[in-house]
Design a protein around this motif. Structure first.
Motif, mmCIF file in Angstrom:
data_model
loop_
_atom_site.group_PDB
_atom_site.id
_atom_site.type_symbol
_atom_site.label_atom_id
_atom_site.label_comp_id
_atom_site.label_asym_id
_atom_site.label_seq_id
_atom_site.Cartn_x
_atom_site.Cartn_y
_atom_site.Cartn_z
ATOM 1 N N ASP A 78 -77.613 -49.806 -6.403
ATOM 2 C CA ASP A 78 -76.234 -50.470 -6.296
ATOM 3 C C ASP A 78 -76.062 -48.447 -6.358
ATOM 4 O OD1 ASP A 78 -73.082 -50.953 -8.136
ATOM 5 O OD2 ASP A 78 -73.120 -50.426 -6.395
ATOM 6 N N PRO A 79 -75.636 -47.989 -4.980
ATOM 7 C CA PRO A 79 -75.498 -46.861 -4.401
ATOM 8 C C PRO A 79 -74.075 -46.639 -4.508
ATOM 9 C CG PRO A 79 -76.633 -48.847 -2.462
ATOM 10 C CD PRO A 79 -75.489 -49.166 -3.711
ATOM 11 N N ASP A 80 -72.853 -47.585 -4.826
ATOM 12 C CA ASP A 80 -71.599 -46.947 -4.885
ATOM 13 C C ASP A 80 -71.719 -46.269 -6.579
ATOM 14 O OD1 ASP A 80 -70.642 -49.011 -3.070
ATOM 15 O OD2 ASP A 80 -70.829 -47.085 -2.545
ATOM 16 N N GLN A 81 -72.538 -46.739 -7.169
ATOM 17 C CA GLN A 81 -72.271 -46.388 -8.585
ATOM 18 C C GLN A 81 -72.319 -45.097 -8.726
ATOM 19 O OE1 GLN A 81 -72.124 -48.204 -11.740
ATOM 20 N NE2 GLN A 81 -73.682 -49.060 -12.273
ATOM 21 N N PRO A 82 -71.718 -43.793 -10.386
ATOM 22 C CA PRO A 82 -71.638 -43.151 -9.725
ATOM 23 C C PRO A 82 -73.126 -42.161 -10.736
ATOM 24 C CG PRO A 82 -70.267 -43.872 -11.597
ATOM 25 C CD PRO A 82 -70.884 -44.634 -10.587
ATOM 26 N N CYS A 83 -73.475 -41.661 -10.070
ATOM 27 C CA CYS A 83 -75.375 -41.525 -10.748
ATOM 28 C C CYS A 83 -75.372 -40.644 -12.365
ATOM 29 C CB CYS A 83 -75.946 -40.862 -9.486
ATOM 30 S SG CYS A 83 -75.196 -38.906 -9.195
ATOM 31 N N CYS A 89 -79.344 -32.499 -8.558
ATOM 32 C CA CYS A 89 -78.535 -33.297 -7.775
ATOM 33 C C CYS A 89 -77.189 -33.016 -9.012
ATOM 34 C CB CYS A 89 -79.167 -34.137 -9.587
ATOM 35 S SG CYS A 89 -77.871 -36.012 -10.153
ATOM 36 N N LYS A 90 -76.298 -33.443 -7.841
ATOM 37 C CA LYS A 90 -75.248 -32.950 -7.913
ATOM 38 C C LYS A 90 -74.358 -33.072 -8.494
ATOM 39 C CE LYS A 90 -76.486 -29.531 -4.383
ATOM 40 N NZ LYS A 90 -77.185 -28.396 -4.649
ATOM 41 N N GLY A 91 -74.884 -34.801 -8.610
ATOM 42 C CA GLY A 91 -73.274 -35.981 -8.822
ATOM 43 C C GLY A 91 -73.348 -36.207 -8.175
ATOM 44 N N GLY A 92 -72.254 -37.396 -8.382
ATOM 45 C CA GLY A 92 -71.947 -38.124 -6.982
ATOM 46 C C GLY A 92 -72.139 -39.884 -7.100
ATOM 47 N N ARG A 93 -72.441 -40.238 -5.988
ATOM 48 C CA ARG A 93 -73.001 -41.921 -6.458
ATOM 49 C C ARG A 93 -74.455 -41.544 -5.606
ATOM 50 N NH1 ARG A 93 -68.227 -44.243 -7.235
ATOM 51 N NH2 ARG A 93 -67.416 -42.383 -7.559
ATOM 52 N N ILE A 94 -74.747 -42.565 -6.256
ATOM 53 C CA ILE A 94 -76.664 -43.314 -6.357
ATOM 54 C C ILE A 94 -76.574 -43.223 -4.937
ATOM 55 C CG2 ILE A 94 -78.285 -45.338 -6.804
ATOM 56 C CD1 ILE A 94 -77.145 -44.316 -9.496
ATOM 57 N N ALA A 127 -77.072 -41.265 -3.038
ATOM 58 C CA ALA A 127 -76.930 -39.367 -2.597
ATOM 59 C C ALA A 127 -77.183 -39.313 -3.732
ATOM 60 C CB ALA A 127 -75.464 -38.537 -1.767
ATOM 61 N N CYS A 128 -77.923 -39.953 -3.977
ATOM 62 C CA CYS A 128 -78.892 -39.308 -5.601
ATOM 63 C C CYS A 128 -79.846 -38.451 -5.031
ATOM 64 C CB CYS A 128 -78.796 -40.296 -6.844
ATOM 65 S SG CYS A 128 -79.246 -39.426 -8.270
ATOM 66 N N ARG A 129 -80.286 -37.360 -5.399
ATOM 67 C CA ARG A 129 -81.059 -36.501 -4.810
ATOM 68 C C ARG A 129 -82.317 -37.229 -6.135
ATOM 69 N NH1 ARG A 129 -84.557 -35.564 -1.772
ATOM 70 N NH2 ARG A 129 -85.617 -33.986 -2.413
ATOM 71 N N ILE A 130 -82.069 -37.184 -7.567
ATOM 72 C CA ILE A 130 -82.697 -38.511 -8.230
ATOM 73 C C ILE A 130 -84.046 -39.393 -7.876
ATOM 74 C CG2 ILE A 130 -83.656 -39.333 -10.604
ATOM 75 C CD1 ILE A 130 -81.341 -37.154 -11.710
ATOM 76 N N ILE A 131 -83.203 -40.266 -7.083
ATOM 77 C CA ILE A 131 -83.248 -41.349 -6.474
ATOM 78 C C ILE A 131 -84.178 -41.528 -5.788
ATOM 79 C CG2 ILE A 131 -82.338 -43.706 -6.156
ATOM 80 C CD1 ILE A 131 -81.885 -43.585 -9.104
ATOM 81 N N GLU A 132 -83.535 -40.270 -4.550
ATOM 82 C CA GLU A 132 -84.458 -40.133 -3.128
ATOM 83 C C GLU A 132 -85.337 -39.664 -3.700
ATOM 84 O OE1 GLU A 132 -80.409 -38.550 -0.827
ATOM 85 O OE2 GLU A 132 -82.598 -37.328 -1.118
ATOM 86 N N VAL A 133 -85.633 -38.099 -4.185
ATOM 87 C CA VAL A 133 -87.456 -38.283 -4.907
ATOM 88 C C VAL A 133 -87.881 -39.269 -5.370
ATOM 89 C CG1 VAL A 133 -88.150 -36.677 -5.982
ATOM 90 C CG2 VAL A 133 -86.783 -35.885 -5.542
ATOM 91 N N LEU A 134 -87.791 -40.080 -6.422
ATOM 92 C CA LEU A 134 -88.243 -41.300 -7.241
ATOM 93 C C LEU A 134 -88.447 -42.325 -5.622
ATOM 94 C CD1 LEU A 134 -86.666 -42.428 -10.528
ATOM 95 C CD2 LEU A 134 -88.577 -40.493 -9.931
ATOM 96 N N ALA A 135 -87.678 -42.758 -5.300
ATOM 97 C CA ALA A 135 -88.071 -43.460 -4.106
ATOM 98 C C ALA A 135 -88.767 -43.098 -2.491
ATOM 99 C CB ALA A 135 -86.809 -44.044 -3.532
#
Lengths: 145, 145
Positions: free
Chosen positions: A77-82, B117-122, B124-132
């Motif tokens: 869910d890309p719109d979720q806050p992270c 991770c700068k906070g924000g949305r999934i 644009a989440c750097r953590i998720i990006e790295v894992l993926a």
DNA sequence: TCTTGAACCTATAGTGACTGTAGATATTAG
DNA sequence: CTAATATCTACAGTCACTATAGGTTCAAGA
């Protein structure tokens, strides 16, 4: 390489894990069940490839399967806050930090013991003495080496 | 305190472990079976106290039960040379050293991820990006945090 | 095309070191 | 004496895989 019609063996090899592991992940619901051939063999596509990659990569970073499950839900869910992602990662990081500290302390203890062993007989073995020494109980912490 | 006629609960409390753990050790042959009361309850004496203490202390130092079994056999024969004890201890020590190295590397990776991770949305989440990120597969090592 | 070996399947149990629980019996404290 | 606590055995669960048995399907080579 075609990212369709991938056999479980192919998927496993590319992901650097075992076929059994993939079946395990499917069983526990981490990996979705793929379509089958008429011969009942699993057929994977690039969606599975990406998901397994995510899982394996997270495992390599030491995240538990439950944490990974959580991260996967979030990542869908890309719109979720992270902030939850952040929390999961930070929590894991502090566990690792803690574990390093415990192991480092343990290392010192072991080094001390090994250094004190002068060879000879068990009867005079410092290592055995330390292990048998009741007053040393509870002075240590971790054991998943 | 009398080091005879010790109940399993007493023994467990003094050793800082669970009753089930003691039964487990007995089952796997690490702790000898004690005599029983007419009511079929176990009765321990100081020999058991000492042995359990040895086991628990060794566990706290992270020795595997198999290693402990070996050490116990050795410790029962004071005339044996202690080179095997030395070997077991050193082997374990190097495992701990190795594990620390792996976890330290893992820590760096996690720190890097969390920092990015700068906070924000999934999305644009750097953590998720790295894992993926598939290209990161195989760059890491250990996972028993 | 046929044959054989490899890959795939499900089911089940094992690994290591515990840990928990159910249902029953024994013990102990008030 | 009664009720609560401790003990017992049997069995299953935890975590993340891992192995194996016995059977089916697929693919490569002759």
């Amino acid at each position: 390489m075609t990212l369709r019609d991938i056999s479980i063996g192919r998927l496993a090899r590319d992901a650097g894990c075992k076929v059994q592991t993939i079946r395990y992940y499917e069983q526990i619901g981490l990996l979705p069940e793929p379509p089958r051939t008429a011969g009942n063999q699993r057929v994977y596509d690039k969606v599975h490839v990406k998901r397994l990659s995510f899982i394996r990569h997270s495992r390599e970073l030491g995240f538990s399967l439950d944490a990974i499950r959580e991260l996967l839900v979030l990542s869908d869910d890309p719109d979720q806050p992270c902030e939850t992602v952040d929390r999961v990662a930070k929590s894991h990081l502090s566990e690792v930090v803690e574990k390093i500290a415990r192991l480092t302390s343990l290392k010192s203890e072991l080094e001390r013991m090994v250094k004190q062993c002068k060879g000879g007989r068990i009867g005079a073995c410092r290592i055995i003495e330390v292990l048998a020494d009741h007053s040393h109980a509870h002075c240590l912490t971790d054991h998943s080496a």
